[in-house]
Design a protein around this motif. Structure first.
Motif, short mmCIF file in Angstrom:
data_model
loop_
_atom_site.label_atom_id
_atom_site.label_comp_id
_atom_site.label_asym_id
_atom_site.label_seq_id
_atom_site.Cartn_x
_atom_site.Cartn_y
_atom_site.Cartn_z
N UNK A 1 4.02 -0.79 18.04
CA UNK A 1 4.85 -1.87 18.56
C UNK A 1 6.06 -2.08 17.64
N UNK A 2 7.24 -2.30 18.22
CA UNK A 2 8.36 -2.84 17.47
C UNK A 2 8.15 -4.34 17.39
N UNK A 3 8.06 -4.88 16.15
CA UNK A 3 7.67 -6.27 15.98
C UNK A 3 8.81 -7.17 15.50
N UNK A 4 9.73 -6.63 14.71
CA UNK A 4 10.83 -7.45 14.21
C UNK A 4 11.94 -6.54 13.70
N UNK A 5 13.13 -7.09 13.63
CA UNK A 5 14.26 -6.35 13.07
C UNK A 5 15.15 -7.32 12.31
N UNK A 6 15.57 -6.90 11.12
CA UNK A 6 16.49 -7.67 10.29
C UNK A 6 17.87 -7.04 10.39
N UNK A 7 18.89 -7.86 10.67
CA UNK A 7 20.23 -7.34 10.87
C UNK A 7 21.25 -8.16 10.09
N UNK A 8 22.45 -7.63 10.03
CA UNK A 8 23.56 -8.36 9.43
C UNK A 8 23.90 -9.55 10.32
N UNK A 9 24.15 -10.70 9.69
CA UNK A 9 24.53 -11.90 10.43
C UNK A 9 26.04 -12.05 10.43
N UNK A 10 26.60 -12.32 11.60
CA UNK A 10 28.06 -12.42 11.74
C UNK A 10 28.48 -13.86 11.45
N UNK A 11 28.90 -14.09 10.22
CA UNK A 11 29.31 -15.43 9.79
C UNK A 11 30.61 -15.82 10.50
N UNK A 12 30.67 -17.06 10.95
CA UNK A 12 31.89 -17.56 11.57
C UNK A 12 32.12 -17.08 12.98
#
Length: 443
Positions: free
Chosen positions: A185-196
């Motif tokens: 299972x794909x359970x979670x993914x961490x990505x870059x957050x687009x500030x602003x």
């Protein structure tokens, strides 16, 4: 730390209260725990749980739950107003405990992030308090964790598509940092957050408020959304070109698409739809000799799946429409299905912004709302169709292009009728008006 049987007994009521449950129209028969792992044995406790729900009238569904445990009687601030996030009481080796969704607990959420991304440093946490089918949390205003709640065996489309678009150099997505899989299972993914960043829907509604206030043509007000719609059309075309490169092209199946649309029409409660007129439009699609190639697409493309930053537009959430089966969401289709989805989103933006003003001057403002919708649809389509290379992904004949586009726009509106009737009945007039407009169009 906790007995699976006792935890499983608390899950049915808890699951039914969650926005991401997605099975409110089914009869729940039982919930069993497939797998569990204790991540923190002392208070505040933390356990990861994979649970399978079985239904009387539908296939089973698997859900991911993070269970937090604090001493019985706990009154932490994060629990206030979150009754639907509480599972109940459990017996544990360290005493009676209150069990709840650990992802509302800042301390435990940080523990989850540190366990999933061991090479990253996390100090602050901010949940995104929006209704969605997953849970998204921002860390240090630089990374965002997306936790999939209903999970499927194999690749999650959002993970798979984002990764492959990144690999072929399409930069208008949030770049993946860490992916977490377990047991297939794909359970979670961490990505870059687009500030602003600003959500596309928020930008569109700001433009509409300006028009309603000034009562002037959409292209003459300072908040004209037309140029942004054109740029969004260009990014949409570039996304499709990148997806074609990443996944390849396939032979189109207009007859199959038409049959799927008809089958979906049969599944929804829509007694106020002229079914014969809808099916007539679908038959026009089925009769096409060349509908252009098929390919992997976004599948649930609308303004709230986009963000605008100083660097341009970004596209989010490639999971597809949550109410459709996974195999249907990942099947090759026409890129015009995404185009149709965005066009439908423009109408929603206009009508929802109009509704927030109440009934005062409704007839006059409705005319401005319709003008705005027509204006941004034209500019969006112009930006899309004028992008170099996009013609290779579209039907070669103009008449066929409009037949495909209208059929997918109608199918999307029919889908929306069923969705709104089940979840937001007061909104059903929005897609119904689109259905009635589209069935009057003749190719």
């Amino acid at each position: 730390m906790i007995k699976n049987s006792e935890l499983a007994a608390l899950l049915p009521d808890y699951l039914r209260e969650q926005r991401w449950y997605g099975s409110s129209d089914r009869t729940l028969a039982d919930v069993r725990i497939v797998d569990t792992e204790v991540w923190k044995a002392d208070f505040p406790g933390l356990a990861w749980v994979l649970a399978e729900a079985t239904f009387v009238d539908a296939p089973p569904a698997t859900y991911q739950v993070f269970v937090g445990l604090r001493p019985h009687g706990s009154t932490q601030d994060f629990l206030r107003g979150k009754d639907n996030s509480v599972l109940g009481e459990l017996r544990t080796p360290i005493g009676r405990a209150l069990a709840y969704d650990a992802l509302i607990d800042p301390e435990l959420t940080l523990d989850v992030a540190r366990r999933l991304a061991t090479e990253e440093t996390f100090t602050s946490v901010r949940p995104l308090n929006v209704e969605q089918s997953n849970t998204s949390i921002v860390f240090d205003e630089r990374l965002i964790l997306k936790v999939f709640r209903r999970v499927y065996e194999g690749s999650n489309p959002d993970v798979e598509v984002t990764r492959k678009l990144h690999d072929v150099g399409f930069e208008n997505i949030t770049a993946p940092v860490v992916e977490w899989q377990r047991h297939g299972f794909d359970l979670a993914v961490l990505r870059v957050y687009l500030v602003g960043s600003t959500a596309g829907l928020a930008m569109a509604r700001l433009s509409l408020r300006d028009i309603f206030q000034r009562r002037r043509a959409p292209s003459t007000v300072g908040g004209d959304f037309g140029p942004e719609a054109r740029r969004l059309g260009e990014i949409t075309a570039r996304m499709h070109l990148a997806m074609a490169e990443a996944f390849g092209l396939f032979e189109s199946d207009p007859a199959g698409w038409s049959a799927a649309m008809a089958a979906h029409l049969d599944r929804i409660d829509a007694t106020d739809i002229d079914r014969d007129a809808v099916l007539a439009q679908y038959r026009r699609l089925a009769e096409l000799d060349d509908a252009g190639p098929a390919m992997r697409i976004h599948g649930d493309y609308h303004l709230d799946q986009t963000l605008r930053t100083d660097d341009g537009w970004y596209v989010l959430d490639f999971e597809g429409e949550p109410a459709r089966p996974l195999d249907e969401r990942t099947a090759p289709s026409s890129p015009l299905r995404d185009v149709a989805g965005m066009m439908r989103s423009f109408q929603y933006a206009a009508r929802l912004t109009l509704a927030e003003r109440g009934e005062h001057d409704e007839v006059e403002l409705l005319e401005w709302a319709e003008q705005w919708e027509q204006h941004v649809v034209r500019t969006f389509l112009a930006g899309y169709r004028e992008t170099p290379g996009i013609d290779a992904l579209l039907p070669p004949k103009e008449e066929a292009l409009w037949t495909v586009l209208r059929a997918f726009e109608l199918d999307k509106a029919v889908y929306e009728v069923g969705y709104e009737r089940a979840h937001r009945p007061t909104w059903v007039d929005i897609p119904l008006s689109a259905v009635n407009r589209l069935i009057e169009i003749r190719a």
